[in-house]
Write an enzyme that holds these catalytic residues in place. Structure first.
Site, PDB file in Angstrom:
ATOM      1  N   GLY A  31       0.797  -1.220   0.000  1.00 39.81           N
ATOM      2  CA  GLY A  31       0.000   0.000   0.000  1.00 39.81           C
ATOM      3  C   GLY A  31       0.831   1.272   0.000  1.00 39.81           C
ATOM      4  O   GLY A  31       2.028   1.244  -0.237  1.00 39.81           O
ATOM      5  N   HIS A  34       2.477   4.449  -5.115  1.00 43.22           N
ATOM      6  CA  HIS A  34       3.079   5.541  -5.884  1.00 43.22           C
ATOM      7  C   HIS A  34       3.271   5.057  -7.326  1.00 43.22           C
ATOM      8  O   HIS A  34       2.819   3.951  -7.676  1.00 43.22           O
ATOM      9  CB  HIS A  34       4.394   5.983  -5.241  1.00 43.22           C
ATOM     10  CG  HIS A  34       5.332   4.837  -4.938  1.00 43.22           C
ATOM     11  ND1 HIS A  34       5.905   4.068  -5.921  1.00 43.22           N
ATOM     12  CD2 HIS A  34       5.753   4.308  -3.757  1.00 43.22           C
ATOM     13  CE1 HIS A  34       6.660   3.146  -5.373  1.00 43.22           C
ATOM     14  NE2 HIS A  34       6.586   3.252  -4.052  1.00 43.22           N
ATOM     15  N   HIS A  37       4.443   1.425  -7.990  1.00 46.59           N
ATOM     16  CA  HIS A  37       3.365   0.429  -7.954  1.00 46.59           C
ATOM     17  C   HIS A  37       2.479   0.556  -9.198  1.00 46.59           C
ATOM     18  O   HIS A  37       2.053  -0.446  -9.782  1.00 46.59           O
ATOM     19  CB  HIS A  37       2.482   0.633  -6.720  1.00 46.59           C
ATOM     20  CG  HIS A  37       3.207   0.560  -5.405  1.00 46.59           C
ATOM     21  ND1 HIS A  37       3.433   1.659  -4.617  1.00 46.59           N
ATOM     22  CD2 HIS A  37       3.737  -0.491  -4.741  1.00 46.59           C
ATOM     23  CE1 HIS A  37       4.071   1.298  -3.516  1.00 46.59           C
ATOM     24  NE2 HIS A  37       4.283  -0.001  -3.566  1.00 46.59           N
ATOM     25  N   GLN A  61       6.929  -9.886   7.874  1.00 44.45           N
ATOM     26  CA  GLN A  61       8.224  -9.571   7.254  1.00 44.45           C
ATOM     27  C   GLN A  61       8.971  -8.437   7.965  1.00 44.45           C
ATOM     28  O   GLN A  61      10.017  -8.009   7.501  1.00 44.45           O
ATOM     29  CB  GLN A  61       8.059  -9.294   5.760  1.00 44.45           C
ATOM     30  CG  GLN A  61       7.308  -8.036   5.421  1.00 44.45           C
ATOM     31  CD  GLN A  61       6.932  -7.995   3.945  1.00 44.45           C
ATOM     32  OE1 GLN A  61       6.167  -8.823   3.457  1.00 44.45           O
ATOM     33  NE2 GLN A  61       7.481  -7.043   3.205  1.00 44.45           N
ATOM     34  N   GLY A 147       8.570  -5.451  -8.682  1.00 42.91           N
ATOM     35  CA  GLY A 147       9.494  -4.432  -9.147  1.00 42.91           C
ATOM     36  C   GLY A 147      10.950  -4.858  -8.976  1.00 42.91           C
ATOM     37  O   GLY A 147      11.297  -5.528  -8.004  1.00 42.91           O
ATOM     38  N   ARG A 187       8.785   4.507   1.695  1.00 43.24           N
ATOM     39  CA  ARG A 187       9.613   4.948   2.835  1.00 43.24           C
ATOM     40  C   ARG A 187      10.257   6.313   2.597  1.00 43.24           C
ATOM     41  O   ARG A 187      10.785   6.903   3.546  1.00 43.24           O
ATOM     42  CB  ARG A 187      10.680   3.903   3.150  1.00 43.24           C
ATOM     43  CG  ARG A 187      10.110   2.651   3.782  1.00 43.24           C
ATOM     44  CD  ARG A 187      11.178   1.734   4.358  1.00 43.24           C
ATOM     45  NE  ARG A 187      10.613   0.696   5.214  1.00 43.24           N
ATOM     46  CZ  ARG A 187      10.376  -0.563   4.813  1.00 43.24           C
ATOM     47  NH1 ARG A 187      10.653  -0.939   3.576  1.00 43.24           N
ATOM     48  NH2 ARG A 187       9.865  -1.444   5.659  1.00 43.24           N
TER      49      ARG A 187
HETATM   50  P1  AMP Z   1       5.999  -2.477  -1.568  1.00 41.32           P
HETATM   51  O1  AMP Z   1       4.635  -1.893  -1.442  1.00 41.32           O
HETATM   52  O2  AMP Z   1       7.100  -1.521  -1.229  1.00 41.32           O
HETATM   53  O3  AMP Z   1       6.130  -3.823  -0.882  1.00 41.32           O
HETATM   54  O4  AMP Z   1       6.211  -2.773  -3.106  1.00 41.32           O
HETATM   55  C1  AMP Z   1       5.281  -3.562  -3.826  1.00 41.32           C
HETATM   56  C2  AMP Z   1       5.857  -3.857  -5.188  1.00 41.32           C
HETATM   57  O5  AMP Z   1       6.112  -2.626  -5.875  1.00 41.32           O
HETATM   58  C3  AMP Z   1       7.202  -4.604  -5.121  1.00 41.32           C
HETATM   59  O6  AMP Z   1       7.234  -5.596  -6.135  1.00 41.32           O
HETATM   60  C4  AMP Z   1       8.201  -3.513  -5.372  1.00 41.32           C
HETATM   61  O7  AMP Z   1       9.401  -3.972  -5.959  1.00 41.32           O
HETATM   62  C5  AMP Z   1       7.435  -2.619  -6.348  1.00 41.32           C
HETATM   63  N1  AMP Z   1       8.006  -1.266  -6.318  1.00 41.32           N
HETATM   64  C6  AMP Z   1       8.156  -0.457  -5.245  1.00 41.32           C
HETATM   65  N2  AMP Z   1       8.779   0.682  -5.599  1.00 41.32           N
HETATM   66  C7  AMP Z   1       9.050   0.587  -6.918  1.00 41.32           C
HETATM   67  C8  AMP Z   1       9.689   1.428  -7.873  1.00 41.32           C
HETATM   68  N3  AMP Z   1      10.197   2.612  -7.531  1.00 41.32           N
HETATM   69  N4  AMP Z   1       9.774   1.009  -9.152  1.00 41.32           N
HETATM   70  C9  AMP Z   1       9.277  -0.211  -9.499  1.00 41.32           C
HETATM   71  N5  AMP Z   1       8.666  -1.055  -8.660  1.00 41.32           N
HETATM   72  C10 AMP Z   1       8.547  -0.673  -7.385  1.00 41.32           C
END
Ligand code: AMP
Length: 282
Positions: A31, A34, A37, A61, A147, A187
């Site tokens: 969640g 940005h 995502h 995690q 990502g 973050r």
């Molecule tokens: P998170 O919500 O941070 O757990 O990220 C969810 C998914 O979004 C993960 O597969 C991340 O690698 C991907 N993600 C987060 N930030 C980026 C970014 N700047 N560029 C590409 N993918 C991203």
């Protein structure tokens, strides 16, 4: 676009789509969405008839000293973003829905999880593998999107899917950056103005390393020394690790003689940020 909180509702919706012969993509997230995502949702929307976005800050995690409580959350904002990018369903469960009383089964991995982020976050990948396995079982997608920003996570998920014969395709998507280079991350909201400026050392070091690779440098220690020197010149930055590893095994290598990942984790003040590049993308 619908938001549901229970596993039963997800299953019911996916079953209906399957009856219609539709394909389903899954985008797992924590969640506070940005454009990083959004790029995964766009990719899923392109490749599949329907897209499910999971929006769940997974307690398993996070270690007790990490930022589970302070991790940013905004489901109303997330809903708008998912809808704007063609997502069809948000799965937004409470922790009790994912981890019922008596929950005691885990997906654990050796080797790949013992390097890089696994060293400073020893329980992290067990939590990631367990929750992602559960999401795969709940949604049963044709494809799931991750990502390259979380490069080790992507490698770990690919490895898990292969080891455990999970029947779906894993798609890795490029890192989306701010206009000044900083990799987008939920973050980043922790950074004050001064720290936000200092955080640029991560992407600058990534671009420095990429240029050296482009020019033909093969000696990993030469590349890493230059990147570390750049980061260490920033007073607010403290290196957790900067390493070059084999893409498939996540084990360190001395020479660029195979597809490799150059990855880093750096504290800017109290905030731990990550960035990386794959030599194959240079
Ligand atoms: P998170 O919500 O941070 O757990 O990220 C969810 C998914 O979004 C993960 O597969 C991340 O690698 C991907 N993600 C987060 N930030 C980026 C970014 N700047 N560029 C590409 N993918 C991203």
């Amino acid at each position: 676009m619908k938001i549901v909180k229970t596993i039963a509702e997800v299953r019911k919706q996916v079953k209906e789509w399957r009856h219609e012969g539709l394909t389903v993509g899954l985008v797992p997230t924590m969640g506070y969405l940005h454009e990083g995502h959004a790029s995964l949702i766009d990719a899923s929307h392109r490749d599949n008839d329907r897209t499910v976005v999971s929006d769940f800050v997974n307690p398993m995690q996070f270690s007790p000293t990490e930022d589970l409580e302070s991790y940013p959350r905004d489901i109303a904002h997330d809903a708008k973003l998912v809808e704007a990018h063609g997502g069809d369903l948000i799965f937004h469960p409470e922790p009790e829905e994912m981890y019922h009383e008596g929950f005691s089964s885990f997906v654990d991995m050796t080797v790949l999880t013992e390097e890089l982020c696994g060293l400073s976050r020893p329980i992290h990948f067990r939590g990631v593998c367990t929750v992602v396995s559960k999401l795969f079982n709940i949604v049963q997608p044709d494809r799931a999107y991750f990502g390259k920003k979380d490069a080790q996570q992507l490698a770990v998920i690919r490895h898990m899917v292969n080891d455990l014969n999970m029947n779906l395709e894993i798609i890795g998507c490029p890192i989306i950056r701010e206009s000044d280079g900083l990799a987008k991350s939920s973050r980043n909201t922790y950074l004050n103005t001064e720290e936000r400026q200092s955080a640029l050392v991560l992407s600058q070091a990534v671009f420095l390393g990429m240029n050296m690779v482009k020019k033909g440098e093969k000696d990993c220690s030469v590349i890493l020394d230059a990147m570390k020197k750049h980061i260490e010149a920033e007073p607010l930055a403290k290196i957790d690790y900067v390493k070059i590893v084999d893409c498939a095994t996540m084990q360190q290598i001395p020479t660029l003689d195979r597809p490799a990942l150059c990855a880093m984790a750096v504290y800017i003040g109290k905030t731990r940020l990550i960035d990386n590049f794959f030599t194959e993308d240079v």
